[in-house]
Design a protein around this motif. Structure first.
Motif, PDB file in Angstrom:
ATOM      1  N   ASP A 155       0.863  -1.172   0.000  1.00 49.70           N
ATOM      2  CA  ASP A 155       0.000   0.000   0.000  1.00 49.70           C
ATOM      3  C   ASP A 155       0.904   1.228   0.000  1.00 49.70           C
ATOM      4  OD1 ASP A 155      -2.325  -1.547   0.221  1.00 49.70           O
ATOM      5  OD2 ASP A 155      -2.199  -1.556   2.414  1.00 49.70           O
ATOM      6  N   ASN A 156       0.627   2.164  -0.876  1.00 51.19           N
ATOM      7  CA  ASN A 156       1.448   3.366  -1.012  1.00 51.19           C
ATOM      8  C   ASN A 156       0.670   4.613  -0.638  1.00 51.19           C
ATOM      9  OD1 ASN A 156       2.935   1.403  -2.779  1.00 51.19           O
ATOM     10  ND2 ASN A 156       4.219   3.204  -3.130  1.00 51.19           N
ATOM     11  N   ASN A 157       1.355   5.549  -0.013  1.00 55.56           N
ATOM     12  CA  ASN A 157       0.798   6.867   0.229  1.00 55.56           C
ATOM     13  C   ASN A 157       1.055   7.760  -0.978  1.00 55.56           C
ATOM     14  OD1 ASN A 157      -0.028   6.266   2.887  1.00 55.56           O
ATOM     15  ND2 ASN A 157       2.013   6.747   3.690  1.00 55.56           N
ATOM     16  N   VAL A 158       0.002   8.346  -1.487  1.00 55.52           N
ATOM     17  CA  VAL A 158       0.108   9.368  -2.529  1.00 55.52           C
ATOM     18  C   VAL A 158      -0.271  10.696  -1.884  1.00 55.52           C
ATOM     19  CG1 VAL A 158      -0.738  10.155  -4.775  1.00 55.52           C
ATOM     20  CG2 VAL A 158      -0.552   7.689  -4.300  1.00 55.52           C
ATOM     21  N   TRP A 159       0.578  11.698  -2.055  1.00 53.52           N
ATOM     22  CA  TRP A 159       0.349  13.002  -1.431  1.00 53.52           C
ATOM     23  C   TRP A 159       0.048  14.034  -2.506  1.00 53.52           C
ATOM     24  CZ3 TRP A 159      -0.274  12.536   3.572  1.00 53.52           C
ATOM     25  CH2 TRP A 159       0.350  11.468   4.236  1.00 53.52           C
ATOM     26  N   ILE A 160      -0.983  14.816  -2.269  1.00 57.07           N
ATOM     27  CA  ILE A 160      -1.367  15.900  -3.166  1.00 57.07           C
ATOM     28  C   ILE A 160      -1.246  17.202  -2.384  1.00 57.07           C
ATOM     29  CG2 ILE A 160      -3.190  16.879  -4.614  1.00 57.07           C
ATOM     30  CD1 ILE A 160      -4.370  14.023  -4.783  1.00 57.07           C
ATOM     31  N   VAL A 161      -0.462  18.136  -2.909  1.00 60.28           N
ATOM     32  CA  VAL A 161      -0.259  19.427  -2.261  1.00 60.28           C
ATOM     33  C   VAL A 161      -0.771  20.506  -3.196  1.00 60.28           C
ATOM     34  CG1 VAL A 161       1.418  21.010  -1.235  1.00 60.28           C
ATOM     35  CG2 VAL A 161       1.785  18.535  -1.077  1.00 60.28           C
ATOM     36  N   GLY A 162      -1.656  21.359  -2.702  1.00 60.89           N
ATOM     37  CA  GLY A 162      -2.176  22.419  -3.554  1.00 60.89           C
ATOM     38  C   GLY A 162      -3.338  23.136  -2.911  1.00 60.89           C
ATOM     39  N   ASP A 163      -4.085  23.852  -3.730  1.00 62.06           N
ATOM     40  CA  ASP A 163      -5.295  24.534  -3.279  1.00 62.06           C
ATOM     41  C   ASP A 163      -6.437  24.148  -4.217  1.00 62.06           C
ATOM     42  OD1 ASP A 163      -4.783  26.009  -5.588  1.00 62.06           O
ATOM     43  OD2 ASP A 163      -4.172  27.826  -4.516  1.00 62.06           O
ATOM     44  N   ASP A 164      -7.442  25.002  -4.330  1.00 67.27           N
ATOM     45  CA  ASP A 164      -8.582  24.659  -5.176  1.00 67.27           C
ATOM     46  C   ASP A 164      -8.306  24.836  -6.661  1.00 67.27           C
ATOM     47  OD1 ASP A 164     -10.070  24.009  -2.973  1.00 67.27           O
ATOM     48  OD2 ASP A 164     -11.087  25.950  -2.845  1.00 67.27           O
ATOM     49  N   ARG A 165      -7.178  25.445  -6.992  1.00 66.18           N
ATOM     50  CA  ARG A 165      -6.891  25.746  -8.392  1.00 66.18           C
ATOM     51  C   ARG A 165      -5.789  24.885  -8.989  1.00 66.18           C
ATOM     52  NH1 ARG A 165      -5.920  32.071  -7.594  1.00 66.18           N
ATOM     53  NH2 ARG A 165      -4.710  31.110  -5.909  1.00 66.18           N
ATOM     54  N   GLU A 166      -4.758  24.569  -8.202  1.00 64.25           N
ATOM     55  CA  GLU A 166      -3.625  23.834  -8.746  1.00 64.25           C
ATOM     56  C   GLU A 166      -3.046  22.919  -7.681  1.00 64.25           C
ATOM     57  OE1 GLU A 166      -0.745  26.702 -10.001  1.00 64.25           O
ATOM     58  OE2 GLU A 166      -0.036  27.092  -7.965  1.00 64.25           O
ATOM     59  N   ALA A 167      -2.292  21.926  -8.141  1.00 61.68           N
ATOM     60  CA  ALA A 167      -1.736  20.942  -7.218  1.00 61.68           C
ATOM     61  C   ALA A 167      -0.532  20.266  -7.843  1.00 61.68           C
ATOM     62  CB  ALA A 167      -2.795  19.902  -6.853  1.00 61.68           C
ATOM     63  N   VAL A 168       0.273  19.641  -6.980  1.00 57.83           N
ATOM     64  CA  VAL A 168       1.293  18.690  -7.411  1.00 57.83           C
ATOM     65  C   VAL A 168       0.989  17.349  -6.763  1.00 57.83           C
ATOM     66  CG1 VAL A 168       3.064  20.466  -7.698  1.00 57.83           C
ATOM     67  CG2 VAL A 168       2.918  19.205  -5.536  1.00 57.83           C
ATOM     68  N   VAL A 169       1.347  16.286  -7.445  1.00 54.83           N
ATOM     69  CA  VAL A 169       1.240  14.930  -6.902  1.00 54.83           C
ATOM     70  C   VAL A 169       2.633  14.448  -6.562  1.00 54.83           C
ATOM     71  CG1 VAL A 169       0.797  12.519  -7.544  1.00 54.83           C
ATOM     72  CG2 VAL A 169      -0.922  14.268  -7.998  1.00 54.83           C
ATOM     73  N   ILE A 170       2.776  13.905  -5.368  1.00 57.64           N
ATOM     74  CA  ILE A 170       4.038  13.303  -4.939  1.00 57.64           C
ATOM     75  C   ILE A 170       3.847  11.794  -4.934  1.00 57.64           C
ATOM     76  CG2 ILE A 170       5.728  13.129  -3.087  1.00 57.64           C
ATOM     77  CD1 ILE A 170       4.758  15.969  -2.203  1.00 57.64           C
ATOM     78  N   ASP A 171       4.517  11.117  -5.843  1.00 62.58           N
ATOM     79  CA  ASP A 171       4.525   9.667  -6.015  1.00 62.58           C
ATOM     80  C   ASP A 171       3.192   9.147  -6.567  1.00 62.58           C
ATOM     81  OD1 ASP A 171       7.145   9.477  -5.296  1.00 62.58           O
ATOM     82  OD2 ASP A 171       6.762   8.791  -3.253  1.00 62.58           O
TER      83      ASP A 171
END
Length: 209
Positions: free
Chosen positions: A24-40
């Protein structure tokens, strides 16, 4: 709109050195309501895309190139137009999973990745893999550690491309120097803090994790 951290768990397999394991992997999403990055981008591009929603995905950042952390990255990139970013030292591992599709850009130590008004700083932390990186977001008091640091100890170093003394050096010099209250968002399992892990450095060395 303030930047925030979102968490998704995806399931699949990890394969290396002739073995395969369910993970099982953790996927992290960092951003706001307009834009984001995905980590892994792990295992399930559709699930990650649904979590991102209609936001603009500005980058797919790979903390390292073990297959369970990158297997969904090309598909997610194709559906969103976001570039895949990887440290070049992990290209040999990347090519084991994606021999016909290179990352779009390189990650470098000290590089800043801006999203939603904050910056993620790339920290090159080899040991679990040669090109392993962590991402430090001081504005969120957060560190995204990939498989370099977990709740309870360093990432595994018993397989190809890994090296125990190197991962200990990376954790000691690059991660445990961060503020104690920094929350460590890991590649698998539970979160922890720098303050919770720092006292155990010598214990890890003695045990030879």
């Amino acid at each position: 709109m303030a930047a925030r951290i979102e968490h998704l768990v995806t399931s699949g397999t990890f394969s290396l050195d002739g073995g395969t394991w369910d993970v099982d992997n953790n996927v992290w999403i960092v951003g706001d309501d307009r834009e984001a990055v995905v980590i892994d981008a792990a295992h399930d591009a559709d699930a990650i895309a649904r979590a991102v929603g209609d936001r603009r995905l500005t980058a797919i950042v790979c903390t390292h190139a073990h297959n369970d952390h990158i297997d969904a990255a090309p598909e997610l990139a194709a559906s969103t137009g976001a570039p895949v970013l990887l440290h070049p030292d992990d290209l040999p591992l990347w090519k084991q999973t994606h021999p016909d599709r290179a990352p779009d850009a390189e990650l470098a130590d000290g590089q800043g990745i801006s999203v939603a008004g904050i910056e993620l700083t790339v920290l090159h932390t080899p040991g679990h893999a040669p090109g392993a990186v962590c991402l430090y977001a001081p504005a969120l008091a957060a560190l995204f550690s990939g498989d370099t640091l977990f709740a309870g100890g360093p990432g595994a170093t018993g397989r190809s491309y890994s090296h125990f003394p190197t991962i200990v050096e990376s954790i000691r010099d690059r991660l445990l120097t961060l503020p104690a209250e920094t929350v460590v968002h890991t590649g698998h399992g539970d979160t922890t803090t720098v303050g919770a892990e720092a006292p155990h450095l010598q214990e890890w060395i003695d045990r030879g994790f």
